[in-house]
Design a protein around this motif. Sequence first.
Motif, PDB file in Angstrom:
ATOM      1  N   GLN A   1      35.164  91.106 -15.519  1.00 48.97           N
ATOM      2  CA  GLN A   1      34.033  91.577 -16.315  1.00 48.97           C
ATOM      3  C   GLN A   1      32.915  90.540 -16.413  1.00 48.97           C
ATOM      4  OE1 GLN A   1      35.143  93.191 -20.120  1.00 48.97           O
ATOM      5  NE2 GLN A   1      36.873  94.351 -19.283  1.00 48.97           N
ATOM      6  N   VAL A   2      33.124  89.380 -15.811  1.00 46.86           N
ATOM      7  CA  VAL A   2      32.118  88.313 -15.826  1.00 46.86           C
ATOM      8  C   VAL A   2      31.431  88.265 -14.471  1.00 46.86           C
ATOM      9  CG1 VAL A   2      31.711  85.836 -16.069  1.00 46.86           C
ATOM     10  CG2 VAL A   2      33.436  86.973 -17.499  1.00 46.86           C
ATOM     11  N   ARG A   3      30.120  88.264 -14.486  1.00 41.43           N
ATOM     12  CA  ARG A   3      29.347  88.156 -13.251  1.00 41.43           C
ATOM     13  C   ARG A   3      28.737  86.763 -13.155  1.00 41.43           C
ATOM     14  NH1 ARG A   3      26.020  93.905 -13.592  1.00 41.43           N
ATOM     15  NH2 ARG A   3      27.855  95.283 -13.534  1.00 41.43           N
ATOM     16  N   VAL A   4      28.627  86.270 -11.942  1.00 37.78           N
ATOM     17  CA  VAL A   4      28.084  84.929 -11.716  1.00 37.78           C
ATOM     18  C   VAL A   4      26.977  85.009 -10.675  1.00 37.78           C
ATOM     19  CG1 VAL A   4      28.573  82.577 -10.963  1.00 37.78           C
ATOM     20  CG2 VAL A   4      30.293  83.851 -12.267  1.00 37.78           C
ATOM     21  N   GLY A   5      25.798  84.535 -11.052  1.00 35.11           N
ATOM     22  CA  GLY A   5      24.681  84.422 -10.127  1.00 35.11           C
ATOM     23  C   GLY A   5      24.229  82.972 -10.056  1.00 35.11           C
ATOM     24  N   ARG A   6      23.152  82.731  -9.344  1.00 34.95           N
ATOM     25  CA  ARG A   6      22.628  81.373  -9.190  1.00 34.95           C
ATOM     26  C   ARG A   6      21.112  81.378  -9.309  1.00 34.95           C
ATOM     27  NH1 ARG A   6      26.588  77.221  -9.158  1.00 34.95           N
ATOM     28  NH2 ARG A   6      28.496  78.198  -8.392  1.00 34.95           N
ATOM     29  N   GLU A   7      20.590  80.361 -10.000  1.00 34.55           N
ATOM     30  CA  GLU A   7      19.156  80.124  -9.989  1.00 34.55           C
ATOM     31  C   GLU A   7      18.775  79.499  -8.647  1.00 34.55           C
ATOM     32  OE1 GLU A   7      18.247  77.637 -13.287  1.00 34.55           O
ATOM     33  OE2 GLU A   7      18.570  79.215 -14.788  1.00 34.55           O
ATOM     34  N   PRO A   8      17.482  79.485  -8.299  1.00 37.25           N
ATOM     35  CA  PRO A   8      17.078  78.839  -7.043  1.00 37.25           C
ATOM     36  C   PRO A   8      17.546  77.393  -6.942  1.00 37.25           C
ATOM     37  CG  PRO A   8      15.275  80.151  -7.911  1.00 37.25           C
ATOM     38  CD  PRO A   8      16.355  80.170  -8.954  1.00 37.25           C
TER      39      PRO A   8
ATOM     40  N   VAL B   1      24.346  81.261 -13.361  1.00 38.33           N
ATOM     41  CA  VAL B   1      23.880  82.171 -14.403  1.00 38.33           C
ATOM     42  C   VAL B   1      24.971  83.207 -14.624  1.00 38.33           C
ATOM     43  CG1 VAL B   1      22.138  83.853 -15.092  1.00 38.33           C
ATOM     44  CG2 VAL B   1      21.471  81.854 -13.740  1.00 38.33           C
ATOM     45  N   LEU B   2      25.414  83.347 -15.870  1.00 37.38           N
ATOM     46  CA  LEU B   2      26.480  84.286 -16.186  1.00 37.38           C
ATOM     47  C   LEU B   2      25.904  85.629 -16.611  1.00 37.38           C
ATOM     48  CD1 LEU B   2      28.975  82.029 -18.185  1.00 37.38           C
ATOM     49  CD2 LEU B   2      28.923  82.530 -15.736  1.00 37.38           C
ATOM     50  N   GLY B   3      26.594  86.697 -16.223  1.00 41.48           N
ATOM     51  CA  GLY B   3      26.198  88.041 -16.604  1.00 41.48           C
ATOM     52  C   GLY B   3      27.416  88.855 -16.975  1.00 41.48           C
ATOM     53  N   GLY B   4      27.223  90.156 -17.101  1.00 42.75           N
ATOM     54  CA  GLY B   4      28.323  91.015 -17.506  1.00 42.75           C
ATOM     55  C   GLY B   4      28.754  90.692 -18.926  1.00 42.75           C
ATOM     56  N   ALA B   5      30.064  90.563 -19.145  1.00 44.31           N
ATOM     57  CA  ALA B   5      30.587  90.280 -20.481  1.00 44.31           C
ATOM     58  C   ALA B   5      30.167  88.915 -20.995  1.00 44.31           C
ATOM     59  CB  ALA B   5      32.113  90.379 -20.472  1.00 44.31           C
ATOM     60  N   ALA B   6      29.757  88.012 -20.101  1.00 43.70           N
ATOM     61  CA  ALA B   6      29.376  86.649 -20.504  1.00 43.70           C
ATOM     62  C   ALA B   6      27.868  86.456 -20.548  1.00 43.70           C
ATOM     63  CB  ALA B   6      30.000  85.633 -19.552  1.00 43.70           C
ATOM     64  N   ARG B   7      27.124  87.538 -20.494  1.00 41.72           N
ATOM     65  CA  ARG B   7      25.668  87.411 -20.522  1.00 41.72           C
ATOM     66  C   ARG B   7      25.222  86.710 -21.802  1.00 41.72           C
ATOM     67  NH1 ARG B   7      21.267  92.384 -20.067  1.00 41.72           N
ATOM     68  NH2 ARG B   7      19.401  91.062 -19.988  1.00 41.72           N
ATOM     69  N   GLY B   8      24.335  85.734 -21.664  1.00 45.22           N
ATOM     70  CA  GLY B   8      23.857  84.974 -22.812  1.00 45.22           C
ATOM     71  C   GLY B   8      24.496  83.610 -22.931  1.00 45.22           C
ATOM     72  N   LEU B   9      25.639  83.398 -22.276  1.00 46.74           N
ATOM     73  CA  LEU B   9      26.257  82.078 -22.270  1.00 46.74           C
ATOM     74  C   LEU B   9      25.665  81.238 -21.147  1.00 46.74           C
ATOM     75  CD1 LEU B   9      30.069  82.778 -22.851  1.00 46.74           C
ATOM     76  CD2 LEU B   9      28.354  82.040 -24.507  1.00 46.74           C
ATOM     77  N   HIS B  10      25.563  79.943 -21.379  1.00 51.70           N
ATOM     78  CA  HIS B  10      25.109  79.000 -20.361  1.00 51.70           C
ATOM     79  C   HIS B  10      26.335  78.325 -19.759  1.00 51.70           C
ATOM     80  CE1 HIS B  10      20.876  79.245 -21.792  1.00 51.70           C
ATOM     81  NE2 HIS B  10      21.479  79.512 -22.938  1.00 51.70           N
TER      82      HIS B  10
END
Length: 241
Positions: A69-76, A81-90
């Motif tokens: 349920q946790v998504r992980v992206g990347r800044e340039p 960058v966390l998303g999904g259930a962890a959106r808002g956490l650094h």
Amino acid sequence: MRAMLRSHMLRDVFCGMSSAVSDVCARTLPWVHPSPVLVLLTRTAERHPAGAALLRAAAGAALGVPAEQVRVGREPSGRPVLGGAARGLHASVSHVPGLSAVALGSRGPVGVDVERLRAVPAAALARRWFGAREAGWLAGRSETEQPVQFLRMWTQKEAIGKVLGTGLSDGGLLRPVRLGAPAGTALCPVPGTPRFYIALPPAPEGFVLAVASGPEAAGSRLEVLMLPPPAARPDPGAACP
């Protein structure tokens, strides 16, 4: 335990939205003191474990939700960058052979760096990469102490660079850090502008760990948890004769 930790982290996400909301939370929940920075450590045998998988597992464990349920992206810049259930956490991640570390922040960017203790030409490296004050301070340590103190300084600079999202570029190696500070979980200020806060939490034997944050976590103590080692990857050739 997971349910309690999840409620603490979600409360921090809510309470970190503004100073006014934080004041309300402090009045209505005076008996709860969750840390705004959580560090999760796990033993890893791989030299380069998958960072996204580590982040999903750590954030899922912290929030009490499945890692899927946790998504992980990347800044340039490469910062996760966390998303999904962890959106808002650094988040920040670091690994060396034998140990991986993930830092999660509910109020602002965080940075974590881990290094294996080893023999290094500490004084020479400090003269090359650090400012005169830090290089001079390190030169005054004993030869046996210099490698440990150098790696503590290096991990602090790496952690600050991760808070900024720039790494050690743009003069990152010249940013001041805490000199000779004992291990501990308190996030203490370091000189300079912008203001950063650094903790040197106890690490497993043979490793050095540093965690940094911005002013959002000023005066806080971080929490350190050990996660079980990740499951071994299946060997596709194991069933072959």
